[in-house]
Enzyme design. Structure first.
Site, mmCIF file in Angstrom:
data_model
loop_
_atom_site.group_PDB
_atom_site.id
_atom_site.type_symbol
_atom_site.label_atom_id
_atom_site.label_comp_id
_atom_site.label_asym_id
_atom_site.label_seq_id
_atom_site.Cartn_x
_atom_site.Cartn_y
_atom_site.Cartn_z
ATOM 1 C CE LYS A 9 -38.752 96.022 69.012
ATOM 2 N NZ LYS A 9 -38.306 94.379 69.404
ATOM 3 C CE LYS B 231 -37.474 88.856 68.791
ATOM 4 N NZ LYS B 231 -38.028 88.487 67.971
ATOM 5 C CE LYS C 221 -37.280 91.191 60.617
ATOM 6 N NZ LYS C 221 -37.994 91.697 61.636
#
Ligand code: AQP
Length: 325
Positions: A110, A192, A195
């Site tokens: 992140k 992966k 969203k």
């Protein structure tokens, strides 16, 4: 068994979230004591707009209900409605080392993805997740593969707390689906499906037939034209085979046989058809739920009242054991 899991209201929930987590929850609610949360406090750790967050919380509740979670069989609530989550996260932070938090893969990913938004709560994310799980004396945490490391840290924190202050917490175990624990991006099958990435990379649970067609037909495949499962050499087609298998109930072997010599285009067209049909009931239920905002609010409020009772009872013990009066 007591089950706990949640989803961040950070965008449109996709088939990765469904196959990795929600699908499992639907069957678990039949025979277990299930608690499913909309983890809005976790959503604040990556860039967001307050107006969107509000909308995403309602949308996530709609996904839960449209996918088949039944509020008479499980507790559904919003994390920030139960203050004990934030309180316990703070306390768990006092027995967790900085090194443990810095080592988390999700933190590293992140900060790479949002270099302009490296905040202390992002580092502390696993503490809040540990609090989510431990407050409810959870036995099993059904999540996708990306969350496994956080559940393992939660077990370590629980053990440490119990050793230091006396037993309060259960050591929850992760529950991964046998297949679908890591659905990959349609544009880059080595990472992966997520969203908060480009919409071309994922298929929302409520995607329209035209979007499904466009995204699957444009999905990245691999050199050659054989429909063969091999995640290392053929990650694109292997990901599509996994999605096909999970929505159709057919095994990968059966699919390889069925599509032998038929090429990528025919395989993709069949997958489009399957997805359009499989996602249609979700779209229909969503339409019904969109006009029932009061009903949804009531479910979440009732869920929060029930969750609070369990959370407060755990917190009473925690405070006593830690010397807080
Ligand atoms: N690609 C995936 N395959 C299988 N399972 C997945 N999950 C997420 N992505 C996949 C699982 O879905 C649940 C909810 O995810 P989340 O909202 O808590 O976490 P996330 O990992 O932050 O989800 P996204 O989609 O990747 O969103 P952003 O971009 O906001 O980070 C979890 O059980 C997760 O394992």
């Amino acid at each position: 068994m007591r089950i706990f899991s949640g989803i961040r209201p950070t965008g449109e929930i996709h088939i990765g979230n469904y196959l990795g987590a929600i699908k499992n929850w639907i069957s678990l609610q039949e025979k277990n004591e299930c608690i499913f949360c909309i983890v809005d406090l976790h959503a604040l750790t990556t860039p967001y707009k307050p107006k969107d967050l509000e909308k995403n919380i309602t949308e996530t509740a709609i996904v839960y209900l449209a996918a088949g979670l039944d509020p008479t069989k499980c507790i559904l609530f919003v994390q920030s409605d139960v203050k004990e989550h934030a309180e316990l996260a703070w306390l768990l932070g006092t027995i967790t080392s900085l090194g443990e938090l810095k080592r988390m893969t999700q933190f590293k990913e992140k900060i790479r993805k949002h270099p302009e938004y490296i905040n202390a709560s992002l580092l502390n994310y696993p503490l809040l997740m540990a609090a989510d799980i431990l407050l409810y004396q959870t036995d099993l945490v059904p999540v996708g593969k990306d969350q496994q490391q956080h559940v393992e840290l939660t077990r370590e924190i629980a053990r440490r707390f119990n050793r230091k202050f006396g037993k309060v917490f259960k050591e929850a175990k992760v529950l991964l689906p046998k297949m679908g624990a890591r659905i990959m991006s349609l544009q880059d099958p080595r990472k992966k499906m997520s969203k908060t990435d480009d919409p071309k990379e994922y298929i929302e649970l409520f995607a329209k037939p035209t979007e499904i067609r466009k995204k699957i037909m444009a999905a990245v495949t691999d050199p050659g034209k054989e429909i063969k499962y091999n995640p290392t050499k053929k990650p694109g087609i292997s990901n599509l085979l996994t999605i096909f298998s999970l929505f159709s109930g057919k095994s990968i072997k059966e699919l390889e046989k069925e599509f032998k010599g038929k090429g990528y285009e025919r395989f993709k067209k069949s997958l489009v058809k399957l997805l359009i049909n499989s996602l249609e009931p979700f779209r229909r239920k969503r339409k019904e739920l969109l006009s029932r905002e009061v009903y949804i609010k009531e479910i979440l409020q009732k869920g929060a009242r029930r969750a609070r009772i369990i959370a407060q009872s755990t917190m009473q013990e925690v405070r006593k054991k830690m010397g807080l009066i």
